[in-house]
Write an enzyme that holds these catalytic residues in place. Structure first.
Site, PDB file in Angstrom:
ATOM      1  CB  CYS A 163      -5.440  -4.182   3.902  1.00 39.73           C
ATOM      2  SG  CYS A 163      -6.784  -2.986   3.684  1.00 39.73           S
ATOM      3  CG  HIS A 303      -6.442  -9.631   6.697  1.00 42.44           C
ATOM      4  ND1 HIS A 303      -5.646  -8.509   6.839  1.00 42.44           N
ATOM      5  CD2 HIS A 303      -7.488  -9.251   5.903  1.00 42.44           C
ATOM      6  CE1 HIS A 303      -6.169  -7.510   6.147  1.00 42.44           C
ATOM      7  NE2 HIS A 303      -7.292  -7.936   5.577  1.00 42.44           N
ATOM      8  CD  GLU A 314      -7.163 -14.715   7.655  1.00 39.10           C
ATOM      9  OE1 GLU A 314      -5.988 -14.654   8.066  1.00 39.10           O
ATOM     10  OE2 GLU A 314      -8.022 -13.834   7.926  1.00 39.10           O
ATOM     11  CE  LYS A 335      -6.789  -6.241   9.837  1.00 39.21           C
ATOM     12  NZ  LYS A 335      -5.899  -7.425   9.944  1.00 39.21           N
ATOM     13  CG  HIS A 340      -8.636  -3.188   8.319  1.00 36.79           C
ATOM     14  ND1 HIS A 340      -7.261  -3.257   8.225  1.00 36.79           N
ATOM     15  CD2 HIS A 340      -9.115  -3.752   7.176  1.00 36.79           C
ATOM     16  CE1 HIS A 340      -6.936  -3.837   7.090  1.00 36.79           C
ATOM     17  NE2 HIS A 340      -8.054  -4.142   6.438  1.00 36.79           N
ATOM     18  CG  PHE A 401      -9.898  -3.280  -1.316  1.00 35.32           C
ATOM     19  CD1 PHE A 401     -10.451  -4.354  -0.644  1.00 35.32           C
ATOM     20  CD2 PHE A 401     -10.495  -2.040  -1.172  1.00 35.32           C
ATOM     21  CE1 PHE A 401     -11.587  -4.203   0.143  1.00 35.32           C
ATOM     22  CE2 PHE A 401     -11.623  -1.874  -0.378  1.00 35.32           C
ATOM     23  CZ  PHE A 401     -12.168  -2.955   0.274  1.00 35.32           C
TER      24      PHE A 401
END
Length: 414
Positions: A163, A303, A314, A335, A340, A401
């Site tokens: 991502c 994010h 975050e 998002k 996402h 990831f």
């Protein structure tokens, strides 16, 4: 070092199939989530996603070309064509040896892979694969096809960092151009992960929301009752260009790219570092490269995927880096509307951040009804309505990831 600017943008998203509609619906706080229509999802724990609405490839490609392109490549080609037109690029007037393509994808041709493998298992005699099977599934196929279509002979590759992929594509375009190795680069990313295999896999990881009774409010970043992300699809493309090239063309400039940070959590293949170490380092690296202090950032596009530990890690990184400045920092989570887009998400969020810098408007974070009490109450999360704010510097975060962390800093062009 050369100055680097953004001169064109294109997007195809769950809340708009072009730049204008995407931006307008972001500001309006429109959710792109709804029941999955792509396949029968009745047996799945998660039965909704952020699909692109009323999409027909024949609106963009002839039948022969469409058959050669996986859905993720179609989306990427569409967004790129819009960005090229938006920038008024005329490749006949440019040195094509110095025009590159860096288009990312986290997965590549997932839909084609599933269709072909399932089709193979169902054939009893002389099993066959589509002759375009390999070229449709490889993640770098999109970048290559864009290069071939427009005859662009500069740098050409595909970052694959989950991502964080498309944010890293923009950072790398920035690096190549400021070092004088290219004049123009088409950068961004695309993803088409709404398939049985993808939904099933993410659900098995317990990463996705299961709020099937109310999909439109399922993506709720920072909310104490968030229960996972909502998968989306689409693509974003940006024309990244040296200031010299842009001025020579008389191009319109959306924003200037001034910094990019790329670091690793070095913690876990899927989970973020509990204290957001990689995110902190990426943002700090971007600030150092831009030559500015954290207190100079006016707006941060988070994010914020609506996962339990991810959102908090975050936030911890933000609170640790910005300190008392968080009282004046505007944060939002787009998002909550788009879902996402995995490898495509950084590109559409960089586009939104560029528009915010240019227009002085910040889209809302929707669906967040009860902010997680762990979050500092002085942090402005742009809840429910868009905000007007004069923005000089903005930061956009993407994490993937594998521990991949990327942060991009944009500046109002003057």
């Amino acid at each position: 070092m050369k100055r680097v600017v953004i001169t064109g943008m294109g997007a195809i998203t769950p809340i708009g199939k072009d730049l204008k509609s995407y931006w307008g619906n972001l500001l309006a706080g429109q959710s792109g989530a709804g029941p999955i229509t792509r396949f029968d999802s009745s047996a799945f724990k998660t039965r909704f996603a952020c699909e692109i609405k009323d999409y027909d490839p024949l609106d963009y490609f002839d039948r022969k070309e469409a058959r050669k392109l996986d859905r993720f490549s179609q989306y990427g080609m569409i967004a790129t064509a819009e960005a090229i037109a938006d920038a008024s690029l005329d490749f006949e007037q440019l040195n094509r040896d110095r025009v590159g393509v860096i288009m990312a994808s986290g997965i590549g041709g997932f839909e084609t892979f599933q269709q072909e493998v399932v089709g193979y298992t169902q054939q009893e005699f002389q099993p066959r694969f589509n002759p375009f099977f390999i070229t449709k599934i490889i993640a770098n196929g999109l970048s290559g096809m864009i290069s071939i279509k427009y005859g662009l002979r500069g740098i050409n590759y595909c970052p694959v960092t989950a991502c964080a992929s498309s944010t890293q594509s923009i950072i790398q375009a920035f690096n190549y151009i400021r070092l004088g190795k290219a004049d123009v680069i088409l950068a961004g990313g695309s993803e088409a992960p709404i398939t049985e295999a993808s939904i099933g896999g993410f659900t098995a990881m317990k990463a996705m929301s299961t709020r099937n009774d109310d999909p439109a409010t399922a993506s709720r970043p920072f909310d104490v009752h968030r229960d996972g992300f909502v998968v989306g699809e689409g693509a974003g493309a940006l024309v990244v260009e040296s200031l010299e090239s842009a001025q020579n063309r008389g191009a319109r400039i959306y924003a200037e790219i001034v910094g990019g940070g790329e670091n690793s959590d070095a913690y876990h293949i899927t989970a973020t570092h509990p204290e957001g170490l990689g995110a902190y380092l990426a943002m700090k690296s971007a600030l150092e490269e831009a030559g500015i202090e954290a207190a100079q950032i006016d707006y941060l596009n988070a994010h914020a995927t609506s996962t339990g530990p991810g959102d908090l890690s975050e936030i911890q990184a933000i609170q640790g880096l910005f300190g008392d400045h968080i009282q004046r920092l505007q944060v939002n989570a787009s998002k909550s509307m788009t879902g996402h887009l995995l490898g495509g998400t950084g590109a559409i969020e960089a586009i939104a951040t560029s528009m915010s810098v240019q227009e002085g408007q910040i889209p809302p974070t929707i669906n967040t009804r009860e902010v997680d009490p762990v979050i500092d109450t002085s942090l402005n999360l742009s809840l429910n309505t868009s905000t007007q704010k004069d923005i000089t510097y903005a930061l956009s975060n993407s994490f993937g990831f594998g521990g991949h962390c990327a942060a991009l800093i944009l500046k109002k062009f003057v």
